[in-house]
Enzyme design. Sequence first.
Site, PDB file in Angstrom:
ATOM      1  N   ALA A  66       0.867  -1.173   0.000  1.00  0.00           N
ATOM      2  CA  ALA A  66       0.000   0.000   0.000  1.00  0.00           C
ATOM      3  C   ALA A  66       0.908   1.229   0.000  1.00  0.00           C
ATOM      4  O   ALA A  66       2.065   1.158   0.429  1.00  0.00           O
ATOM      5  CB  ALA A  66      -0.873  -0.015   1.243  1.00  0.00           C
ATOM      6  N   GLY A 111       0.752  -5.165   0.759  1.00  0.00           N
ATOM      7  CA  GLY A 111      -0.411  -5.248  -0.129  1.00  0.00           C
ATOM      8  C   GLY A 111      -0.106  -5.933  -1.456  1.00  0.00           C
ATOM      9  O   GLY A 111      -1.013  -6.464  -2.099  1.00  0.00           O
ATOM     10  N   GLU A 114      -0.222  -9.553  -0.746  1.00  0.00           N
ATOM     11  CA  GLU A 114      -1.658  -9.850  -0.545  1.00  0.00           C
ATOM     12  C   GLU A 114      -2.406  -9.889  -1.875  1.00  0.00           C
ATOM     13  O   GLU A 114      -3.276 -10.731  -2.080  1.00  0.00           O
ATOM     14  CB  GLU A 114      -2.259  -8.813   0.417  1.00  0.00           C
ATOM     15  CG  GLU A 114      -1.732  -9.001   1.840  1.00  0.00           C
ATOM     16  CD  GLU A 114      -1.954  -7.803   2.755  1.00  0.00           C
ATOM     17  OE1 GLU A 114      -1.664  -6.661   2.330  1.00  0.00           O
ATOM     18  OE2 GLU A 114      -2.416  -7.979   3.892  1.00  0.00           O
ATOM     19  N   GLU A 134       4.672  -5.163   7.278  1.00  0.00           N
ATOM     20  CA  GLU A 134       3.843  -4.182   7.992  1.00  0.00           C
ATOM     21  C   GLU A 134       4.254  -3.934   9.443  1.00  0.00           C
ATOM     22  O   GLU A 134       4.235  -2.788   9.905  1.00  0.00           O
ATOM     23  CB  GLU A 134       2.363  -4.606   7.959  1.00  0.00           C
ATOM     24  CG  GLU A 134       1.699  -4.432   6.608  1.00  0.00           C
ATOM     25  CD  GLU A 134       1.828  -5.659   5.713  1.00  0.00           C
ATOM     26  OE1 GLU A 134       2.680  -6.536   5.990  1.00  0.00           O
ATOM     27  OE2 GLU A 134       1.068  -5.748   4.742  1.00  0.00           O
TER      28      GLU A 134
HETATM   29  N1  CO8 Z   1       4.552   3.361  -0.711  1.00  0.00           N
HETATM   30  C1  CO8 Z   1       4.897   4.519  -1.261  1.00  0.00           C
HETATM   31  N2  CO8 Z   1       6.024   4.693  -1.970  1.00  0.00           N
HETATM   32  C2  CO8 Z   1       6.817   3.619  -2.131  1.00  0.00           C
HETATM   33  C3  CO8 Z   1       6.507   2.357  -1.591  1.00  0.00           C
HETATM   34  C4  CO8 Z   1       5.305   2.251  -0.856  1.00  0.00           C
HETATM   35  N3  CO8 Z   1       4.897   1.092  -0.331  1.00  0.00           N
HETATM   36  N4  CO8 Z   1       7.491   1.485  -1.906  1.00  0.00           N
HETATM   37  C5  CO8 Z   1       8.381   2.180  -2.621  1.00  0.00           C
HETATM   38  N5  CO8 Z   1       7.993   3.464  -2.768  1.00  0.00           N
HETATM   39  C6  CO8 Z   1       8.668   4.545  -3.488  1.00  0.00           C
HETATM   40  C7  CO8 Z   1       9.841   5.070  -2.676  1.00  0.00           C
HETATM   41  O1  CO8 Z   1       9.398   6.006  -1.716  1.00  0.00           O
HETATM   42  C8  CO8 Z   1      10.682   5.699  -3.754  1.00  0.00           C
HETATM   43  O2  CO8 Z   1      10.130   6.923  -4.116  1.00  0.00           O
HETATM   44  P1  CO8 Z   1      11.091   8.224  -4.372  1.00  0.00           P
HETATM   45  O3  CO8 Z   1      11.912   7.815  -5.564  1.00  0.00           O
HETATM   46  O4  CO8 Z   1      10.135   9.325  -4.654  1.00  0.00           O
HETATM   47  O5  CO8 Z   1      11.911   8.381  -3.153  1.00  0.00           O
HETATM   48  C9  CO8 Z   1      10.468   4.748  -4.940  1.00  0.00           C
HETATM   49  O6  CO8 Z   1       9.272   4.044  -4.656  1.00  0.00           O
HETATM   50  C10 CO8 Z   1      11.596   3.757  -5.111  1.00  0.00           C
HETATM   51  O7  CO8 Z   1      11.777   3.075  -3.880  1.00  0.00           O
HETATM   52  P2  CO8 Z   1      13.175   2.938  -3.140  1.00  0.00           P
HETATM   53  O8  CO8 Z   1      14.048   4.102  -3.479  1.00  0.00           O
HETATM   54  O9  CO8 Z   1      12.901   2.692  -1.693  1.00  0.00           O
HETATM   55  O10 CO8 Z   1      13.734   1.644  -3.858  1.00  0.00           O
HETATM   56  P3  CO8 Z   1      14.754   0.562  -3.235  1.00  0.00           P
HETATM   57  O11 CO8 Z   1      15.130  -0.340  -4.361  1.00  0.00           O
HETATM   58  O12 CO8 Z   1      15.822   1.234  -2.465  1.00  0.00           O
HETATM   59  O13 CO8 Z   1      13.880  -0.254  -2.169  1.00  0.00           O
HETATM   60  C11 CO8 Z   1      11.946  -1.459  -1.405  1.00  0.00           C
HETATM   61  C12 CO8 Z   1      12.812  -1.041  -2.612  1.00  0.00           C
HETATM   62  C13 CO8 Z   1      12.741  -2.418  -0.509  1.00  0.00           C
HETATM   63  C14 CO8 Z   1      10.727  -2.179  -1.958  1.00  0.00           C
HETATM   64  C15 CO8 Z   1      11.540  -0.217  -0.592  1.00  0.00           C
HETATM   65  O14 CO8 Z   1      10.995   0.745  -1.499  1.00  0.00           O
HETATM   66  C16 CO8 Z   1      10.509  -0.485   0.446  1.00  0.00           C
HETATM   67  O15 CO8 Z   1      10.833  -0.990   1.507  1.00  0.00           O
HETATM   68  N6  CO8 Z   1       9.229  -0.134   0.192  1.00  0.00           N
HETATM   69  C17 CO8 Z   1       8.157  -0.278   1.139  1.00  0.00           C
HETATM   70  C18 CO8 Z   1       7.711  -1.715   1.236  1.00  0.00           C
HETATM   71  C19 CO8 Z   1       6.666  -1.866   2.308  1.00  0.00           C
HETATM   72  O16 CO8 Z   1       6.888  -1.637   3.466  1.00  0.00           O
HETATM   73  N7  CO8 Z   1       5.446  -2.264   1.884  1.00  0.00           N
HETATM   74  C20 CO8 Z   1       4.359  -2.486   2.753  1.00  0.00           C
HETATM   75  C21 CO8 Z   1       3.520  -1.280   2.850  1.00  0.00           C
HETATM   76  S1  CO8 Z   1       2.254  -1.454   4.058  1.00  0.00           S
HETATM   77  C22 CO8 Z   1       1.083  -2.376   3.341  1.00  0.00           C
HETATM   78  O17 CO8 Z   1       1.153  -2.768   2.201  1.00  0.00           O
HETATM   79  C23 CO8 Z   1      -0.079  -2.696   4.196  1.00  0.00           C
HETATM   80  C24 CO8 Z   1      -1.343  -3.040   3.400  1.00  0.00           C
HETATM   81  C25 CO8 Z   1      -2.541  -2.801   4.251  1.00  0.00           C
HETATM   82  C26 CO8 Z   1      -2.819  -1.354   4.414  1.00  0.00           C
HETATM   83  C27 CO8 Z   1      -4.004  -1.089   5.242  1.00  0.00           C
HETATM   84  C28 CO8 Z   1      -4.736   0.144   4.883  1.00  0.00           C
HETATM   85  C29 CO8 Z   1      -4.579   1.374   5.649  1.00  0.00           C
END
Ligand code: CO8
Length: 260
Positions: A66, A111, A114, A134
């Site tokens: 998400a 997500g 999921e 999460e």
């Molecule tokens: N949300 C928003 N932006 C994201 C997300 C995300 N989940 N993942 C990546 N991005 C963005 C980064 O912010 C970055 O943007 P910018 O270039 O503007 O800084 C761009 O994508 C590229 O990402 P990275 O620079 O971080 O790329 P890396 O190769 O260094 O890292 C990763 C890749 C490991 C995937 C890293 O981006 C990461 O850890 N992302 C988050 C993963 C995560 O925690 N996902 C779970 C989110 S929570 C969830 O899904 C819960 C679902 C239920 C929600 C309930 C409703 C409220």
Amino acid sequence: MSNYNNIVFEKQNNIGVLKINRPKALNALNTETICELAQVVKEIKNDPEVKVLIVTGEGRSFVAGADIVEMKDKTPEEARTFAGMAMEVFREIELMEKPVIAAVNGFALGGGCELSMSCDIRIAGEKAKFGQPEVGLGITPGFAGTQRLPRLVGTGKAKELIFTAKMISAEEAEKIGLANAVVPQEELMDKAMEMANQILANSPMAVKYAKSAINRGYETDIETGMYIEKDIFGLCFASEEQTEGMTAFVEKRKPDFGQK
Ligand code: CO8
């Protein structure tokens, strides 16, 4: 089909390919993307030309979860509504009367994992990474990860993945039954297409009923599940596809189930 900002949908004969297309945010699911997903899923559901669906992501990510930036300041009620919206779409995918294959091309986190679990089958490219990160963000999974992950891999592995928030490789995902297969990255779409075509060679009606029996049966006790199977098995015998399938066998030819 409508035009979408964050989704690309194409049809190749009877196979639909739905691509989450927000690569700058690694295809993170924001409200707009979830709404578009709901709309495209509805269109696919009602499109008789689409008999098998493949879900994948643009670029180096399947879906990195998400959208954390959008989610960060939500109120409890907004967060609950957002989770409900996504759960509803994912359930539509899970119960869609057509097989759905996730071609997991990269990060399938939170997500994203999921979403992949709401699909019937997951084929992973060798660069795919799965995980439920999460708890590291101070939340629980919210798009039914606590429900579908244990059903797929058992409670022990699901708890390990969810409590540690660790990412696992495609190979590890295959080992625990989260991924059906791991394939070289550049062959991912071809392999997904190959499997879609293998499914397409069979009776779409029988595949639809089998999916429904597995899903509904898995959510109930075995007696009820067997009752469901008996009923749908009987129902098959009212169809032209059963007549065609069995006649073709007797006539030593390939069945024609009307695929393009
Ligand atoms: N949300 C928003 N932006 C994201 C997300 C995300 N989940 N993942 C990546 N991005 C963005 C980064 O912010 C970055 O943007 P910018 O270039 O503007 O800084 C761009 O994508 C590229 O990402 P990275 O620079 O971080 O790329 P890396 O190769 O260094 O890292 C990763 C890749 C490991 C995937 C890293 O981006 C990461 O850890 N992302 C988050 C993963 C995560 O925690 N996902 C779970 C989110 S929570 C969830 O899904 C819960 C679902 C239920 C929600 C309930 C409703 C409220």
